[in-house]
Design a protein around this motif. Structure first.
Motif, PDB file in Angstrom:
ATOM      1  N   LEU A  19      -5.934 -32.178  26.412  1.00  0.00           N
ATOM      2  CA  LEU A  19      -5.029 -30.700  27.506  1.00  0.00           C
ATOM      3  C   LEU A  19      -3.855 -30.493  26.397  1.00  0.00           C
ATOM      4  N   ALA A  20      -3.334 -31.805  25.465  1.00  0.00           N
ATOM      5  CA  ALA A  20      -2.392 -31.262  24.633  1.00  0.00           C
ATOM      6  C   ALA A  20      -2.867 -30.393  22.979  1.00  0.00           C
ATOM      7  N   VAL A  21      -4.072 -30.334  23.065  1.00  0.00           N
ATOM      8  CA  VAL A  21      -4.622 -29.458  22.513  1.00  0.00           C
ATOM      9  C   VAL A  21      -4.601 -27.700  22.882  1.00  0.00           C
ATOM     10  N   ALA A  22      -5.563 -27.757  24.158  1.00  0.00           N
ATOM     11  CA  ALA A  22      -5.328 -26.392  24.488  1.00  0.00           C
ATOM     12  C   ALA A  22      -3.890 -26.135  25.116  1.00  0.00           C
ATOM     13  N   LEU A  23      -2.804 -27.121  25.969  1.00  0.00           N
ATOM     14  CA  LEU A  23      -1.300 -26.495  25.901  1.00  0.00           C
ATOM     15  C   LEU A  23      -0.354 -25.827  24.178  1.00  0.00           C
ATOM     16  N   SER A  24      -1.173 -26.562  22.607  1.00  0.00           N
ATOM     17  CA  SER A  24      -0.054 -26.265  21.611  1.00  0.00           C
ATOM     18  C   SER A  24      -1.357 -24.672  21.863  1.00  0.00           C
ATOM     19  N   GLY A  25      -2.739 -24.933  21.439  1.00  0.00           N
ATOM     20  CA  GLY A  25      -2.775 -23.351  21.437  1.00  0.00           C
ATOM     21  C   GLY A  25      -2.242 -22.326  21.703  1.00  0.00           C
ATOM     22  N   VAL A  26      -2.394 -22.806  23.615  1.00  0.00           N
ATOM     23  CA  VAL A  26      -1.761 -21.550  24.331  1.00  0.00           C
ATOM     24  C   VAL A  26       0.121 -21.128  24.024  1.00  0.00           C
ATOM     25  N   PHE A  27       0.594 -22.011  22.833  1.00  0.00           N
ATOM     26  CA  PHE A  27       1.953 -21.617  22.496  1.00  0.00           C
ATOM     27  C   PHE A  27       1.610 -20.967  21.491  1.00  0.00           C
ATOM     28  N   ALA A  28       0.881 -21.259  20.629  1.00  0.00           N
ATOM     29  CA  ALA A  28       0.361 -20.594  19.355  1.00  0.00           C
ATOM     30  C   ALA A  28      -0.040 -19.523  19.618  1.00  0.00           C
ATOM     31  N   TRP A  29      -0.037 -18.989  20.741  1.00  0.00           N
ATOM     32  CA  TRP A  29      -0.893 -17.867  20.533  1.00  0.00           C
ATOM     33  C   TRP A  29       0.170 -17.201  21.552  1.00  0.00           C
ATOM     34  N   ALA A  30       0.977 -17.169  22.320  1.00  0.00           N
ATOM     35  CA  ALA A  30       1.930 -16.554  22.948  1.00  0.00           C
ATOM     36  C   ALA A  30       2.910 -16.751  23.170  1.00  0.00           C
ATOM     37  N   LEU A  72      -6.461 -34.374  35.804  1.00  0.00           N
ATOM     38  CA  LEU A  72      -6.203 -34.197  34.408  1.00  0.00           C
ATOM     39  C   LEU A  72      -7.487 -32.502  34.255  1.00  0.00           C
ATOM     40  N   GLY A  73      -8.649 -33.191  34.462  1.00  0.00           N
ATOM     41  CA  GLY A  73     -10.027 -32.547  34.623  1.00  0.00           C
ATOM     42  C   GLY A  73      -9.629 -30.918  34.551  1.00  0.00           C
ATOM     43  N   GLY A  74      -8.536 -30.412  35.824  1.00  0.00           N
ATOM     44  CA  GLY A  74      -8.416 -29.580  36.401  1.00  0.00           C
ATOM     45  C   GLY A  74      -7.109 -29.032  35.852  1.00  0.00           C
ATOM     46  N   ALA A  75      -6.222 -29.680  35.091  1.00  0.00           N
ATOM     47  CA  ALA A  75      -5.226 -29.242  34.153  1.00  0.00           C
ATOM     48  C   ALA A  75      -5.714 -28.455  32.947  1.00  0.00           C
ATOM     49  N   ASN A  76      -6.677 -29.203  32.096  1.00  0.00           N
ATOM     50  CA  ASN A  76      -7.803 -28.513  31.294  1.00  0.00           C
ATOM     51  C   ASN A  76      -8.580 -27.268  32.066  1.00  0.00           C
ATOM     52  N   LEU A  77      -8.777 -27.556  32.674  1.00  0.00           N
ATOM     53  CA  LEU A  77     -10.092 -25.821  32.677  1.00  0.00           C
ATOM     54  C   LEU A  77      -8.378 -25.080  33.072  1.00  0.00           C
ATOM     55  N   ALA A  78      -7.606 -24.646  33.697  1.00  0.00           N
ATOM     56  CA  ALA A  78      -6.767 -24.221  33.674  1.00  0.00           C
ATOM     57  C   ALA A  78      -6.003 -23.737  32.182  1.00  0.00           C
ATOM     58  N   ALA A  79      -5.314 -25.360  31.418  1.00  0.00           N
ATOM     59  CA  ALA A  79      -5.261 -24.670  29.658  1.00  0.00           C
ATOM     60  C   ALA A  79      -6.262 -24.105  29.418  1.00  0.00           C
ATOM     61  N   TYR A  80      -7.002 -24.362  28.950  1.00  0.00           N
ATOM     62  CA  TYR A  80      -8.263 -23.406  28.580  1.00  0.00           C
ATOM     63  C   TYR A  80      -8.502 -22.082  29.033  1.00  0.00           C
ATOM     64  N   ALA A  81      -8.308 -21.925  30.564  1.00  0.00           N
ATOM     65  CA  ALA A  81      -8.449 -20.192  30.533  1.00  0.00           C
ATOM     66  C   ALA A  81      -6.897 -19.503  30.037  1.00  0.00           C
ATOM     67  N   ALA A  82      -6.231 -20.158  30.230  1.00  0.00           N
ATOM     68  CA  ALA A  82      -4.274 -19.579  29.783  1.00  0.00           C
ATOM     69  C   ALA A  82      -5.433 -18.813  28.362  1.00  0.00           C
ATOM     70  N   LEU A  83      -5.830 -20.424  27.706  1.00  0.00           N
ATOM     71  CA  LEU A  83      -5.889 -20.490  25.786  1.00  0.00           C
ATOM     72  C   LEU A  83      -6.719 -19.569  26.057  1.00  0.00           C
ATOM     73  N   TYR A  84      -8.193 -18.654  26.660  1.00  0.00           N
ATOM     74  CA  TYR A  84      -9.072 -17.497  26.098  1.00  0.00           C
ATOM     75  C   TYR A  84      -8.245 -16.709  26.542  1.00  0.00           C
ATOM     76  N   VAL A  85      -7.573 -16.448  27.973  1.00  0.00           N
ATOM     77  CA  VAL A  85      -6.935 -14.630  28.263  1.00  0.00           C
ATOM     78  C   VAL A  85      -5.228 -14.848  27.525  1.00  0.00           C
ATOM     79  N   CYS A  86      -5.130 -15.724  26.722  1.00  0.00           N
ATOM     80  CA  CYS A  86      -4.363 -15.494  25.108  1.00  0.00           C
ATOM     81  C   CYS A  86      -4.118 -14.977  24.306  1.00  0.00           C
ATOM     82  N   ARG A  87      -5.558 -15.752  23.557  1.00  0.00           N
ATOM     83  CA  ARG A  87      -6.404 -15.180  22.489  1.00  0.00           C
ATOM     84  C   ARG A  87      -7.056 -13.659  22.704  1.00  0.00           C
ATOM     85  N   ALA A  88      -7.431 -13.704  23.838  1.00  0.00           N
ATOM     86  CA  ALA A  88      -7.868 -12.390  24.101  1.00  0.00           C
ATOM     87  C   ALA A  88      -6.597 -10.534  24.142  1.00  0.00           C
ATOM     88  N   LEU A  89      -5.396 -11.148  24.281  1.00  0.00           N
ATOM     89  CA  LEU A  89      -4.634 -10.674  24.628  1.00  0.00           C
ATOM     90  C   LEU A  89      -3.691 -10.107  23.103  1.00  0.00           C
TER      91      LEU A  89
END
Length: 91
Positions: A19-30, A72-89
């Protein structure tokens, strides 16, 4: 001490790290400047540990190990979905 502290600990360590990796990635892209901003890689690297330790610390507030893994599993799914959307946008 409750018998499910092992499952809470493992949930916090394993799912907390992902989850920390995904949140860091979301911040990096967005975040400001996008992924190519100056010194952003270094900042994200140093941001990972406090996020992870915060998640590990709060994992013991769940009522059971199953709740910890589920939330935490649900939060991971949501964070990686947000990361996927951020990378696409923000390419």
């Amino acid at each position: 001490m409750r018998p499910d502290w092992w499952s809470k600990s493992l949930g916090g360590v394993i799912l907390g790290f992902t989850l920390a990796v995904a949140l860091s990635g979301v911040f990096a892209w967005a975040g400001p400047g996008g992924a190519q901003a100056l010194n952003k890689y270094q900042f994200n690297m140093w941001m990972l540990a406090p996020i992870w330790l915060g998640i590990v610390s709060f994992c013991f507030l769940f009522r059971s190990g199953r709740d910890c893994w589920t939330w935490l599993g649900g939060a991971n799914l949501a964070a990686y979905a947000a990361l996927y959307v951020c990378r696409a946008l923000f390419r």
